[in-house]
Design an enzyme around this catalytic site. Structure first.
Site, PDB file in Angstrom:
ATOM      1  N   TRP A 151       0.856  -1.201   0.000  1.00 27.12           N
ATOM      2  CA  TRP A 151       0.000   0.000   0.000  1.00 27.12           C
ATOM      3  C   TRP A 151       0.880   1.235   0.000  1.00 27.12           C
ATOM      4  O   TRP A 151       2.073   1.132   0.287  1.00 27.12           O
ATOM      5  CB  TRP A 151      -0.904  -0.020   1.249  1.00 27.12           C
ATOM      6  CG  TRP A 151      -2.193   0.732   1.064  1.00 27.12           C
ATOM      7  CD1 TRP A 151      -2.521   1.925   1.640  1.00 27.12           C
ATOM      8  CD2 TRP A 151      -3.306   0.341   0.258  1.00 27.12           C
ATOM      9  NE1 TRP A 151      -3.772   2.308   1.226  1.00 27.12           N
ATOM     10  CE2 TRP A 151      -4.282   1.353   0.382  1.00 27.12           C
ATOM     11  CE3 TRP A 151      -3.585  -0.749  -0.577  1.00 27.12           C
ATOM     12  CZ2 TRP A 151      -5.502   1.322  -0.290  1.00 27.12           C
ATOM     13  CZ3 TRP A 151      -4.806  -0.792  -1.241  1.00 27.12           C
ATOM     14  CH2 TRP A 151      -5.750   0.230  -1.089  1.00 27.12           C
ATOM     15  N   ASP A 215       0.321  10.940  -0.446  1.00 28.13           N
ATOM     16  CA  ASP A 215      -0.709  11.976  -0.324  1.00 28.13           C
ATOM     17  C   ASP A 215      -2.016  11.384   0.164  1.00 28.13           C
ATOM     18  O   ASP A 215      -2.155  10.174   0.310  1.00 28.13           O
ATOM     19  CB  ASP A 215      -0.910  12.676  -1.674  1.00 28.13           C
ATOM     20  CG  ASP A 215      -1.556  11.767  -2.706  1.00 28.13           C
ATOM     21  OD1 ASP A 215      -1.233  10.559  -2.728  1.00 28.13           O
ATOM     22  OD2 ASP A 215      -2.401  12.249  -3.482  1.00 28.13           O
ATOM     23  N   GLU A 218      -3.378   8.556  -1.652  1.00 27.10           N
ATOM     24  CA  GLU A 218      -2.604   7.316  -1.527  1.00 27.10           C
ATOM     25  C   GLU A 218      -1.843   6.943  -2.788  1.00 27.10           C
ATOM     26  O   GLU A 218      -1.584   5.778  -3.036  1.00 27.10           O
ATOM     27  CB  GLU A 218      -3.515   6.135  -1.131  1.00 27.10           C
ATOM     28  CG  GLU A 218      -4.554   6.493  -0.100  1.00 27.10           C
ATOM     29  CD  GLU A 218      -5.311   5.290   0.432  1.00 27.10           C
ATOM     30  OE1 GLU A 218      -5.062   4.939   1.580  1.00 27.10           O
ATOM     31  OE2 GLU A 218      -6.126   4.712  -0.308  1.00 27.10           O
TER      32      GLU A 218
HETATM   33  C1  NOJ Z   1      -7.052   2.914  -3.876  1.00 26.29           C
HETATM   34  C2  NOJ Z   1      -6.834   4.265  -3.318  1.00 26.29           C
HETATM   35  O1  NOJ Z   1      -7.543   4.379  -2.161  1.00 26.29           O
HETATM   36  C3  NOJ Z   1      -7.192   5.304  -4.327  1.00 26.29           C
HETATM   37  O2  NOJ Z   1      -7.056   6.590  -3.806  1.00 26.29           O
HETATM   38  C4  NOJ Z   1      -6.257   5.149  -5.454  1.00 26.29           C
HETATM   39  O3  NOJ Z   1      -6.562   6.054  -6.476  1.00 26.29           O
HETATM   40  C5  NOJ Z   1      -6.286   3.723  -5.972  1.00 26.29           C
HETATM   41  N1  NOJ Z   1      -6.164   2.742  -4.940  1.00 26.29           N
HETATM   42  C6  NOJ Z   1      -5.162   3.542  -6.923  1.00 26.29           C
HETATM   43  O4  NOJ Z   1      -3.931   3.641  -6.289  1.00 26.29           O
HETATM   44  C1  NOJ Z   2      -9.560   6.413  -1.510  1.00 24.51           C
HETATM   45  C2  NOJ Z   2      -9.215   7.828  -1.229  1.00 24.51           C
HETATM   46  O1  NOJ Z   2      -8.336   8.266  -2.237  1.00 24.51           O
HETATM   47  C3  NOJ Z   2      -8.564   7.964   0.124  1.00 24.51           C
HETATM   48  O2  NOJ Z   2      -8.387   9.324   0.390  1.00 24.51           O
HETATM   49  C4  NOJ Z   2      -9.418   7.345   1.186  1.00 24.51           C
HETATM   50  O3  NOJ Z   2      -8.771   7.417   2.409  1.00 24.51           O
HETATM   51  C5  NOJ Z   2      -9.759   5.919   0.860  1.00 24.51           C
HETATM   52  N1  NOJ Z   2     -10.293   5.812  -0.470  1.00 24.51           N
HETATM   53  C6  NOJ Z   2     -10.802   5.360   1.825  1.00 24.51           C
HETATM   54  O4  NOJ Z   2     -11.985   6.088   1.739  1.00 24.51           O
END
Ligand code: NOJ
Ligand code: NOJ
Length: 445
Positions: A151, A215, A218
């Site tokens: 992750w 960020d 993620e």
């Molecule tokens: C799941 C993350 O939570 C999301 O923000 C991201 O765009 C995708 N994975 C791809 O990395």
């Molecule tokens: C994806 C988002 O990009 C991230 O900011 C968030 O923490 C996770 N989903 C879970 O909601």
């Protein structure tokens, strides 16, 4: 991009999707001709329903007390985890609700969820120690254990956001009878090395903010305006709390680091763009985020900057960031061409995450709410009542957008809504979508 080219692109996009979509929506009886503002009754109803759905997620069967699931969705996508960031922002909105509601039963519920959340985070913090990201671990199983799957980690906004919401509670509890005992037992103790929840987070922030982290979306490792803004605020609040509890050396240290962070934040304003850029110093840049535009800037303002001289003295640059985002998203998402509502807003223009895979991104509920909240908040800074009303109505027009695309029967808001049809997309019942509606609603009251 110059104006003419922008117009040209907008027309081209409309040509590509506009006509078939428009007839589709006319057929569905959804088309609207003019800018619509939501009625008070619509806003109120969605407020109550959002509170209900949010609380339902906190009571979801099978989770440890205090866990905040990002969404009940367990596959495509699996969001059945506790994210430190989502949880902290959710509890911040609940804290605001606690402060504003007259409903004593609701108050009691919120207080009891907050107490369980304190205990859950205490365990989560301990579980993350010794793991790869330490306190920067972004995501936990619903029983509080670290999810060790690959992750984007660390995500350093997490401990800062958690400390901010915990400190809102700590300051409140300190005004109550026996409050100081509670705070010293569960939240902040003057001791070194730190072993209490808030102080551990503050030490992590003060010692690690210079290190690149992922960020809030993620995806990108670097130095992020959003993360720095949360870290600075955490340390400023931390200095106050430390001072109140006679941890004087810590108070000084937190303030010095907050100022050092502020010096870095200035770089994002001076990066040679007519807006605030979102990320600098990305050591392993592979992404596609060329514009540097990101709704994270508005989220930072809404949570921690709107009443701060750092923001008010550069307000135009910040507002220009939202204006640019609005322009881009109006072009990019076909759903924004079918009516004259404020556009649905996404995370950033180059985004391709569709909520499950990478077929192209959609507008997000929480991003559109962030725009609403931003305009409503800055409307309160206006001296001219005419201009204030204009800005507030602009905020409300973003609320009209999400009210239109949530599930009309149940009030459900997922993570995103389709850029083609406006239907719910991505994780169902996203907790953060409801939390962002609650804070936007309050700002726009
Ligand atoms: C799941 C993350 O939570 C999301 O923000 C991201 O765009 C995708 N994975 C791809 O990395
Ligand atoms: C994806 C988002 O990009 C991230 O900011 C968030 O923490 C996770 N989903 C879970 O909601």
């Amino acid at each position: 991009m110059n104006k003419q080219l922008q117009r040209h692109n907008a027309v081209r996009l409309q040509g590509r999707y506009g006509i078939p979509l428009l007839s589709l929506f006319l057929f569905m009886g959804l088309a609207r001709a003019e800018v619509a503002l939501p009625t008070r009754a619509q806003l109120d109803e969605a407020y109550q329903v959002s509170i209900k759905h949010l609380l339902n997620n906190l009571k979801h069967p099978g989770i440890s007390p205090g866990a905040v699931i990002a969404s009940p969705s367990t596959s495509s996508p699996n969001y059945f985890f506790h994210w430190t960031r989502d949880a902290a922002l959710t509890h911040e909105s609940l804290y605001q609700l606690f402060e504003s509601t007259q409903d004593s039963e609701l108050k009691q519920q919120i207080r009891s969820f907050a107490n369980s959340w304190i205990d859950f985070e205490t365990k989560a913090q301990i579980n993350s120690m010794g793991k790869t990201a330490g306190l920067g671990e972004p995501r936990f199983f619903v029983n509080g254990f670290v999810n060790e799957a690959e992750w984007g980690r660390p995500q350093s906004d997490g401990p800062a956001s958690r400390a901010i919401t915990m400190m809102l509670w700590a300051q409140k509890i300190l005004t109550e009878e026996n409050g100081e005992d509670f705070v010293k037992t569960k939240l902040y103790r003057v001791e070194w090395p730190a072993t209490s929840l808030i102080k551990m987070d503050l030490e992590y922030v003060a010692h690690n903010w210079r290190a690149p982290s992922f960020d809030l979306w993620e995806e990108v490792r670097g130095l992020h305006f959003y993360t720095l803004a949360m870290q600075r605020k955490a340390l400023m609040m931390g200095a106050k709390l430390a001072d109140r509890l006679q941890d004087l050396a810590a108070a000084t240290f937190y303030l010095i680091e907050a100022r050092n962070i502020e010096a870095q934040m200035n770089r994002f304003l001076e990066a040679g763009k007519p807006y605030v850029v979102v990320t600098l110093d990305h050591p392993d840049w592979t992404g596609n985020k060329h514009s540097g535009l990101d709704i994270a800037i508005a989220i930072a303002v809404n949570h921690v900057l709107y009443d701060d001289p750092f923001f008010t003295s550069h307000k135009d640059l910040f507002t220009n960031t939202l204006v640019e985002l609005e322009k881009r998203f109006r072009e990019i998402y076909p759903i924004n061409h079918i009516d004259s509502h404020a556009p649905g807003i996404g995370r950033y223009p180059e985004d391709i995450y569709d909520g499950v895979a990478f077929s192209g991104a959609h507008p997000w509920f929480l991003a559109t709410h962030a725009s609403a909240e931003y305009y409503c908040k800055i409307s309160k800074l206006e001296a001219s009542s005419e201009r204030a009303l204009e800005l507030k109505n602009k905020g409300l027009s973003f609320m009209a957008r999400t009210l239109r695309h949530r599930n009309q029967e149940t009030g459900e808001m997922s993570e995103q809504f389709s850029r083609y049809t406006g239907h719910l997309a991505g994780a169902s019942h996203l907790t953060w979508s409801y939390a962002s509606y609650i804070t936007a609603y309050q700002a726009c009251e």
